[in-house]
Scaffold this active site. Sequence first.
Site, PDB file in Angstrom:
ATOM      1  NE  ARG A  36      -4.025   0.119 -49.774  1.00 13.66           N
ATOM      2  CZ  ARG A  36      -2.990  -0.369 -50.494  1.00 13.66           C
ATOM      3  NH1 ARG A  36      -2.005  -0.477 -49.773  1.00 13.66           N
ATOM      4  NH2 ARG A  36      -2.933  -0.734 -51.680  1.00 13.66           N
TER       5      ARG A  36
ATOM      6  CB  SER B  73       0.859   0.798 -63.298  1.00  9.42           C
ATOM      7  OG  SER B  73       2.060   0.591 -62.384  1.00  9.42           O
TER       8      SER B  73
ATOM      9  CG  HIS C 238     -11.871  -3.061 -53.249  1.00  9.53           C
ATOM     10  ND1 HIS C 238     -10.705  -3.553 -54.262  1.00  9.53           N
ATOM     11  CD2 HIS C 238     -10.830  -3.442 -52.172  1.00  9.53           C
ATOM     12  CE1 HIS C 238      -9.596  -4.203 -53.578  1.00  9.53           C
ATOM     13  NE2 HIS C 238      -9.812  -3.957 -52.502  1.00  9.53           N
TER      14      HIS C 238
ATOM     15  NE  ARG D 273      -2.466   3.044 -56.833  1.00  8.67           N
ATOM     16  CZ  ARG D 273      -3.682   3.176 -57.455  1.00  8.67           C
ATOM     17  NH1 ARG D 273      -4.216   4.409 -57.588  1.00  8.67           N
ATOM     18  NH2 ARG D 273      -4.401   2.161 -57.626  1.00  8.67           N
ATOM     19  CB  VAL D 274      -1.823   9.401 -59.027  1.00 14.20           C
ATOM     20  CG1 VAL D 274      -2.254   9.423 -60.561  1.00 14.20           C
ATOM     21  CG2 VAL D 274      -2.641  10.388 -57.982  1.00 14.20           C
TER      22      VAL D 274
ATOM     23  CE  LYS E  56      -9.425  -9.387 -55.103  1.00 17.89           C
ATOM     24  NZ  LYS E  56      -8.369  -8.850 -56.083  1.00 17.89           N
TER      25      LYS E  56
ATOM     26  NE  ARG F 203      -2.777  -6.783 -66.038  1.00 16.05           N
ATOM     27  CZ  ARG F 203      -2.385  -5.968 -65.275  1.00 16.05           C
ATOM     28  NH1 ARG F 203      -0.956  -5.569 -65.423  1.00 16.05           N
ATOM     29  NH2 ARG F 203      -3.215  -5.061 -64.473  1.00 16.05           N
TER      30      ARG F 203
ATOM     31  CD  GLU G  59      -9.050   0.339 -56.504  1.00 16.77           C
ATOM     32  OE1 GLU G  59      -9.595  -0.925 -56.715  1.00 16.77           O
ATOM     33  OE2 GLU G  59      -8.239   0.558 -56.358  1.00 16.77           O
TER      34      GLU G  59
ATOM     35  CB  ALA H 180      -3.003  -6.617 -48.414  1.00 19.36           C
TER      36      ALA H 180
END
Length: 237
Positions: free
Chosen positions: A109, A81, A152, A75-76, A144, A88, A171, A183
């Site tokens: 992914r 987002s 990652h 995905r781009v 996490k 943020r 990524e 997830a």
Amino acid sequence: MNINLSPNSELHQSIVRVPDLVQVPDIWLDQARQFQQVMMHYTCAIREVKTKLEVLNDELSVKNQRNPIEMIKSRVKKPLSIVEKLQRRGLEVSLESMVKNLDDVAGVRIICSFVDDIYEVAEMLVRQDDVRVIAVKDYIKNPKPNGYRSYHMIIEVPVFFTDSKQFIRVEVQIRTIAMDFWASLDHELKYKKSFFDTDGEISGELKQCADVIAQTDEKMLEIRKRIEAQGVEVRRD
């Protein structure tokens, strides 16, 4: 040129709110073209990474009679987002700021069958001499707090255009089918549980589910290795 991406910017207005028949200033059109070009670069970088992975998977399917990669998703990041993430972080909302500060605009992914496949695929990918590794975060060995597990990497890959070669950041997330299942559901419930999980009960149950899934991944890998130890190849038809 400093291109403002925020929802109140002139660029946003020109793309979203100005009717087709209204004359759009040239500067707005130029900014829109620049944004479109940069996003195209990220799309091309994703294509480069996916091609590398597909070649590796095809080779291993012949060499080892087993495909370590079950699925590849990509995905781009959407403009909204991008804006929210820059805000943020307290960063300038502009095209230049996005390219400089965000490493996950382009994302790939990789879904694997077993945990050891994750590390094998990662190693094969970074072994290629045109792949630059920028950062690695192993959330499998170090999950996490909420139970999230995945491997990652931030990498740079060369993309060849008509008049230049550019290294574009992507990524890469690598996880098992079970990790991806958890997830995806956790992401779907993320905003909903914030309204109902005042005592942390739901978060605790999700963490327990993540731990159970991790134990299942470990058990499945152990079973596969026991089968292979008997001289039987585990293959996917």
